[in-house]
Design a protein around this motif. Structure first.
Motif, PDB file in Angstrom:
ATOM      1  N   ALA A 270      -1.956   4.073  -3.834  1.00 33.10           N
ATOM      2  CA  ALA A 270      -2.121   2.923  -4.718  1.00 33.10           C
ATOM      3  C   ALA A 270      -1.870   1.628  -3.972  1.00 33.10           C
ATOM      4  O   ALA A 270      -1.090   1.577  -3.025  1.00 33.10           O
ATOM      5  CB  ALA A 270      -1.158   3.018  -5.908  1.00 33.10           C
ATOM      6  N   GLY A 271      -2.532   0.589  -4.435  1.00 32.79           N
ATOM      7  CA  GLY A 271      -2.226  -0.759  -3.999  1.00 32.79           C
ATOM      8  C   GLY A 271      -1.464  -1.445  -5.116  1.00 32.79           C
ATOM      9  O   GLY A 271      -2.007  -1.652  -6.205  1.00 32.79           O
TER      10      GLY A 271
ATOM     11  N   ARG B  16       6.106   6.310   0.059  1.00 28.89           N
ATOM     12  CA  ARG B  16       6.345   5.269   1.063  1.00 28.89           C
ATOM     13  C   ARG B  16       5.393   4.095   0.871  1.00 28.89           C
ATOM     14  O   ARG B  16       4.270   4.266   0.398  1.00 28.89           O
ATOM     15  CB  ARG B  16       6.137   5.810   2.482  1.00 28.89           C
ATOM     16  CG  ARG B  16       7.052   6.945   2.903  1.00 28.89           C
ATOM     17  CD  ARG B  16       6.833   7.262   4.380  1.00 28.89           C
ATOM     18  NE  ARG B  16       5.458   7.645   4.656  1.00 28.89           N
ATOM     19  CZ  ARG B  16       4.709   7.176   5.660  1.00 28.89           C
ATOM     20  NH1 ARG B  16       5.216   6.256   6.492  1.00 28.89           N
ATOM     21  NH2 ARG B  16       3.494   7.618   5.860  1.00 28.89           N
ATOM     22  N   VAL B  17       5.845   2.918   1.260  1.00 25.32           N
ATOM     23  CA  VAL B  17       4.949   1.784   1.455  1.00 25.32           C
ATOM     24  C   VAL B  17       4.570   1.795   2.930  1.00 25.32           C
ATOM     25  O   VAL B  17       5.406   1.508   3.787  1.00 25.32           O
ATOM     26  CB  VAL B  17       5.620   0.456   1.063  1.00 25.32           C
ATOM     27  CG1 VAL B  17       4.742  -0.730   1.486  1.00 25.32           C
ATOM     28  CG2 VAL B  17       5.880   0.406  -0.435  1.00 25.32           C
TER      29      VAL B  17
ATOM     30  N   ALA C 225       7.395  -0.986  -5.940  1.00 19.74           N
ATOM     31  CA  ALA C 225       6.023  -0.536  -5.683  1.00 19.74           C
ATOM     32  C   ALA C 225       5.914   0.984  -5.770  1.00 19.74           C
ATOM     33  O   ALA C 225       4.992   1.522  -6.404  1.00 19.74           O
ATOM     34  CB  ALA C 225       5.560  -1.029  -4.314  1.00 19.74           C
ATOM     35  N   VAL C 226       6.846   1.689  -5.134  1.00 18.11           N
ATOM     36  CA  VAL C 226       6.803   3.155  -5.132  1.00 18.11           C
ATOM     37  C   VAL C 226       7.024   3.702  -6.536  1.00 18.11           C
ATOM     38  O   VAL C 226       6.336   4.632  -6.980  1.00 18.11           O
ATOM     39  CB  VAL C 226       7.846   3.718  -4.147  1.00 18.11           C
ATOM     40  CG1 VAL C 226       7.966   5.229  -4.295  1.00 18.11           C
ATOM     41  CG2 VAL C 226       7.463   3.355  -2.716  1.00 18.11           C
ATOM     42  N   ARG C 227       7.970   3.125  -7.271  1.00 13.14           N
ATOM     43  CA  ARG C 227       8.221   3.575  -8.641  1.00 13.14           C
ATOM     44  C   ARG C 227       7.007   3.339  -9.534  1.00 13.14           C
ATOM     45  O   ARG C 227       6.641   4.192 -10.350  1.00 13.14           O
ATOM     46  CB  ARG C 227       9.423   2.858  -9.234  1.00 13.14           C
ATOM     47  CG  ARG C 227      10.784   3.389  -8.808  1.00 13.14           C
ATOM     48  CD  ARG C 227      11.869   2.797  -9.693  1.00 13.14           C
ATOM     49  NE  ARG C 227      11.742   3.255 -11.054  1.00 13.14           N
ATOM     50  CZ  ARG C 227      12.075   2.526 -12.131  1.00 13.14           C
ATOM     51  NH1 ARG C 227      12.528   1.293 -11.982  1.00 13.14           N
ATOM     52  NH2 ARG C 227      11.948   3.017 -13.337  1.00 13.14           N
ATOM     53  N   ALA C 228       6.386   2.159  -9.413  1.00  9.99           N
ATOM     54  CA  ALA C 228       5.236   1.834 -10.259  1.00  9.99           C
ATOM     55  C   ALA C 228       4.095   2.817 -10.026  1.00  9.99           C
ATOM     56  O   ALA C 228       3.493   3.333 -10.980  1.00  9.99           O
ATOM     57  CB  ALA C 228       4.771   0.400  -9.983  1.00  9.99           C
TER      58      ALA C 228
ATOM     59  N   PHE D 207       0.861  -1.179   0.000  1.00  8.74           N
ATOM     60  CA  PHE D 207       0.000   0.000   0.000  1.00  8.74           C
ATOM     61  C   PHE D 207       0.900   1.231   0.000  1.00  8.74           C
ATOM     62  O   PHE D 207       1.571   1.533   0.977  1.00  8.74           O
ATOM     63  CB  PHE D 207      -0.916   0.003   1.220  1.00  8.74           C
ATOM     64  CG  PHE D 207      -2.152   0.833   1.030  1.00  8.74           C
ATOM     65  CD1 PHE D 207      -2.084   2.214   1.008  1.00  8.74           C
ATOM     66  CD2 PHE D 207      -3.382   0.233   0.849  1.00  8.74           C
ATOM     67  CE1 PHE D 207      -3.209   2.984   0.825  1.00  8.74           C
ATOM     68  CE2 PHE D 207      -4.528   0.988   0.663  1.00  8.74           C
ATOM     69  CZ  PHE D 207      -4.440   2.368   0.647  1.00  8.74           C
ATOM     70  N   VAL D 208       0.906   1.922  -1.142  1.00 15.86           N
ATOM     71  CA  VAL D 208       1.779   3.074  -1.343  1.00 15.86           C
ATOM     72  C   VAL D 208       1.018   4.360  -1.049  1.00 15.86           C
ATOM     73  O   VAL D 208      -0.085   4.576  -1.558  1.00 15.86           O
ATOM     74  CB  VAL D 208       2.316   3.111  -2.787  1.00 15.86           C
ATOM     75  CG1 VAL D 208       3.166   4.367  -3.017  1.00 15.86           C
ATOM     76  CG2 VAL D 208       3.131   1.858  -3.095  1.00 15.86           C
TER      77      VAL D 208
END
Length: 304
Positions: free
Chosen positions: A245-246, A196-197, A233-236, A191-192
């Motif tokens: 975003a999830g 941060r995640v 995840a953060v880059r995506a 979960f971004v």
């Protein structure tokens, strides 16, 4: 701050938690059904009414727009943006993320790891399309499916061809991907929020299924993602323009691979699995960004 949450149903867990988190932090918040918002668009400005009364002055809007109303929901969100409201996920970013093919193209162009994906439209090309992908099993996904719906596993080439022919007969848009066997039916939901995640969980598919979605009977437990998984995840999310975003990843022999980026991720599963106040993290991020933008606007007006 005056906040709005765009949601069809104020009783849903995610919507309720965002309302609670906002009020606990002293903000005014209102849930608005996007289908009851209607717009006036002209060269002299933008206006909006809700259930017969004008609405304006929202510092920030948190969109919880379901896939079935993406087009109209994004039009409403875009109107809020044009009226000066901040949203962590813009209308353009939501539309980009909802289109799985476009999403994969954007991420692959920037070197984000993904399962190999093929796409084609003509039935005469099916055999060559599958040859481009490689041997089965193949995962076949509807382009706009959600929560594991419209995701099928074909274990033989003949099953892949039959499924593709059926979907083409229904004029459905779909992708075909390689099956990552070493994932063993598990994925990671990161979960971004911003850069941060804030929470992550490992989801495991139930016996006899390969889909790990909680709505499909999957189980979840908290997990600490690796640095590579956090970075991916953060880059995506950032490449798609999403502030919230999830990001669903699977662990493969070649590193983390992105399965999907969800622009309206649910809060219930990840809050219950991790015990983390994800709703609070979302509200704090949204308010901080909205306040920063308002400060910049005020400074620009002063300078002019």
């Amino acid at each position: 701050m005056k906040l709005a949450i765009l949601s069809r149903n104020g009783k849903l867990y995610s919507t309720r938690r965002l309302v609670e988190a906002a009020r606990q932090r002293g903000h005014s918040v209102r849930v608005l059904d996007p289908l009851r918002c209607y717009l006036r668009i002209s060269s002299d400005g933008f206006d909006m009414h809700y259930k017969g009364k004008p609405i304006a002055g929202y510092g920030a809007v948190v969109p919880r727009i379901g896939a079935s109303i993406t087009r109209y929901g994004c039009a409403v969100l875009r109107q809020f943006e044009l009226m000066g409201s901040y949203s962590p996920n813009s209308a353009a970013a939501i539309a980009r993320a909802r289109d799985k093919l476009r999403c994969h193209q954007v991420l692959a162009a920037e070197g984000i790891g993904l399962p190999v994906t093929v796409f084609g439209d003509n039935p005469d090309d099916t055999a060559d399309l599958l040859a481009m992908l490689g041997p089965p099993p193949h995962v076949i996904k509807l382009n706009e499916g959600t929560q594991g719906a419209g995701v099928m596993l074909a274990e033989k080439a003949s099953a892949s061809r039959a499924t593709i022919e059926t979907l083409r007969g229904l004029y459905a848009n779909f992708l075909v991907q390689e099956f990552i066997a070493e994932a063993k039916g598990a994925d990671l939901r990161c979960f971004v929020v911003g850069d941060r995640v804030v929470a992550a969980m490992r989801r495991q598919a139930p016996k006899g299924d390969f889909r790990s979605n909680l709505h499909r009977g999957g189980s979840a437990r908290p997990v600490r993602p690796s640095r590579a998984e956090v970075d991916t995840a953060v880059r995506a999310a950032g490449l798609l323009g999403l502030g919230v975003a999830g990001v669903d990843l699977i662990r493969s022999k070649r590193g983390p691979l992105v399965l999907e980026v969800n622009s309206s991720p649910g809060l219930e599963g990840i809050e219950q699995a991790t015990g983390i106040d994800v709703a609070g993290a979302v509200v704090e991020h949204v308010v901080a960004r909205a306040a920063g933008l308002q400060h910049k606007r005020n400074a620009d007006l002063t300078d002019s």
